[in-house]
Scaffold this motif. Structure first.
Motif, PDB file in Angstrom:
ATOM      1  N   ARG A  19       0.879  -1.230   0.097  1.00 34.04           N
ATOM      2  CA  ARG A  19       0.192  -0.158   0.013  1.00 34.04           C
ATOM      3  C   ARG A  19       0.929   1.306   0.130  1.00 34.04           C
ATOM      4  O   ARG A  19       1.001   1.937   1.108  1.00 34.04           O
ATOM      5  N   PRO A  20       1.594   1.626  -1.002  1.00 32.83           N
ATOM      6  CA  PRO A  20       2.287   2.636  -1.396  1.00 32.83           C
ATOM      7  C   PRO A  20       1.656   4.023  -0.748  1.00 32.83           C
ATOM      8  O   PRO A  20       2.214   4.961  -0.236  1.00 32.83           O
ATOM      9  N   GLY A  21       0.370   4.327  -0.950  1.00 34.46           N
ATOM     10  CA  GLY A  21      -0.364   5.383  -0.568  1.00 34.46           C
ATOM     11  C   GLY A  21      -0.458   5.731   0.920  1.00 34.46           C
ATOM     12  O   GLY A  21      -0.249   6.790   1.403  1.00 34.46           O
ATOM     13  N   GLU A  22      -0.564   4.543   1.672  1.00 29.63           N
ATOM     14  CA  GLU A  22      -0.629   4.570   3.182  1.00 29.63           C
ATOM     15  C   GLU A  22       0.888   4.563   3.565  1.00 29.63           C
ATOM     16  O   GLU A  22       0.962   5.248   4.647  1.00 29.63           O
ATOM     17  N   GLN A  23       1.905   3.989   2.972  1.00 29.70           N
ATOM     18  CA  GLN A  23       3.324   4.618   3.273  1.00 29.70           C
ATOM     19  C   GLN A  23       3.621   5.922   3.065  1.00 29.70           C
ATOM     20  O   GLN A  23       4.295   6.587   4.295  1.00 29.70           O
ATOM     21  N   ARG A  32       6.995   7.615  12.651  1.00 32.19           N
ATOM     22  CA  ARG A  32       8.057   6.417  12.812  1.00 32.19           C
ATOM     23  C   ARG A  32       7.419   5.209  12.982  1.00 32.19           C
ATOM     24  O   ARG A  32       7.064   4.941  14.272  1.00 32.19           O
ATOM     25  N   CYS A  33       7.036   4.596  12.066  1.00 37.71           N
ATOM     26  CA  CYS A  33       6.375   3.279  11.933  1.00 37.71           C
ATOM     27  C   CYS A  33       7.130   2.020  11.805  1.00 37.71           C
ATOM     28  O   CYS A  33       7.694   1.921  11.019  1.00 37.71           O
ATOM     29  N   PHE A  34       6.852   1.080  12.853  1.00 37.08           N
ATOM     30  CA  PHE A  34       7.349  -0.260  12.740  1.00 37.08           C
ATOM     31  C   PHE A  34       6.243  -1.257  12.617  1.00 37.08           C
ATOM     32  O   PHE A  34       5.274  -1.439  13.461  1.00 37.08           O
ATOM     33  N   CYS A  35       6.187  -2.106  11.628  1.00 33.69           N
ATOM     34  CA  CYS A  35       5.144  -3.005  11.286  1.00 33.69           C
ATOM     35  C   CYS A  35       5.622  -4.499  11.526  1.00 33.69           C
ATOM     36  O   CYS A  35       6.850  -4.887  10.916  1.00 33.69           O
ATOM     37  N   TYR A  69       9.057   7.238   8.649  1.00 33.78           N
ATOM     38  CA  TYR A  69       9.433   6.097   7.543  1.00 33.78           C
ATOM     39  C   TYR A  69       8.536   5.027   8.180  1.00 33.78           C
ATOM     40  O   TYR A  69       7.646   4.890   9.161  1.00 33.78           O
ATOM     41  N   VAL A  70       8.824   3.855   7.516  1.00 31.01           N
ATOM     42  CA  VAL A  70       8.267   2.754   7.760  1.00 31.01           C
ATOM     43  C   VAL A  70       9.268   1.521   7.684  1.00 31.01           C
ATOM     44  O   VAL A  70       9.800   1.695   6.829  1.00 31.01           O
ATOM     45  N   ILE A  79      14.950  -5.857  11.820  1.00 29.89           N
ATOM     46  CA  ILE A  79      14.387  -4.817  11.177  1.00 29.89           C
ATOM     47  C   ILE A  79      15.047  -4.406   9.784  1.00 29.89           C
ATOM     48  O   ILE A  79      16.145  -4.208   9.806  1.00 29.89           O
ATOM     49  N   ARG A  80      14.188  -3.998   8.919  1.00 31.58           N
ATOM     50  CA  ARG A  80      14.577  -3.610   7.640  1.00 31.58           C
ATOM     51  C   ARG A  80      13.695  -2.447   7.169  1.00 31.58           C
ATOM     52  O   ARG A  80      12.372  -2.372   7.630  1.00 31.58           O
ATOM     53  N   HIS A  81      14.257  -1.639   6.710  1.00 33.37           N
ATOM     54  CA  HIS A  81      13.586  -0.355   6.044  1.00 33.37           C
ATOM     55  C   HIS A  81      12.673  -0.720   4.829  1.00 33.37           C
ATOM     56  O   HIS A  81      12.983  -1.584   3.820  1.00 33.37           O
ATOM     57  N   LEU A  82      11.410  -0.061   4.658  1.00 30.73           N
ATOM     58  CA  LEU A  82      10.694  -0.243   3.765  1.00 30.73           C
ATOM     59  C   LEU A  82      10.365   1.103   2.908  1.00 30.73           C
ATOM     60  O   LEU A  82      10.496   0.827   1.820  1.00 30.73           O
ATOM     61  N   TYR A  83       9.959   1.981   3.607  1.00 24.32           N
ATOM     62  CA  TYR A  83       9.832   3.430   2.883  1.00 24.32           C
ATOM     63  C   TYR A  83      10.118   4.520   3.792  1.00 24.32           C
ATOM     64  O   TYR A  83       9.753   4.515   5.065  1.00 24.32           O
ATOM     65  N   PRO A  84      10.578   5.624   3.034  1.00 22.90           N
ATOM     66  CA  PRO A  84      10.832   5.846   1.983  1.00 22.90           C
ATOM     67  C   PRO A  84      11.975   5.203   1.393  1.00 22.90           C
ATOM     68  O   PRO A  84      13.125   5.039   2.162  1.00 22.90           O
TER      69      PRO A  84
END
Length: 84
Positions: A19-23, A32-35, A69-70, A79-84
């Motif tokens: 969901r790039p729009g949500e990101q 600062r979001c961790f999923c 960030y996400v 932990i790995r970086h998703l966005y941006p």
């Protein structure tokens, strides 16, 4: 609100990867979001164990990088970086 207050957000929204729009909205709000991912088949105890393992690194990352960030927390606590 989370971005304005400088809160760190933990979620188990495993579909956020697609969901790039949500990101983009999360980052633009300065969150600062961790999923936690993947969550399918994980019990509450399993999720708590993963988060407890990852918490020191989550706190360090959040303290070092105040921008939005996400990031993804996998089953092993990595932990790995998703966005941006």
């Amino acid at each position: 609100m989370a971005g304005r207050k400088g809160w760190v957000v933990l979620t188990k929204d495993e579909r956020i990867r697609w969901r790039p729009g949500e990101q983009r909205a999360i980052v633009e709000a300065g969150v600062r979001c961790f999923c936690l991912h993947p969550t399918k088949g994980m019990r509450g105890e399993d999720m708590a164990e993963v988060l407890a393992k990852a918490l020191p690194r989550i706190l360090r990352i959040a303290a070092e990088d105040p921008r939005g960030y996400v990031k993804i927390v996998n089953r092993t606590g990595r932990i790995r970086h998703l966005y941006p």
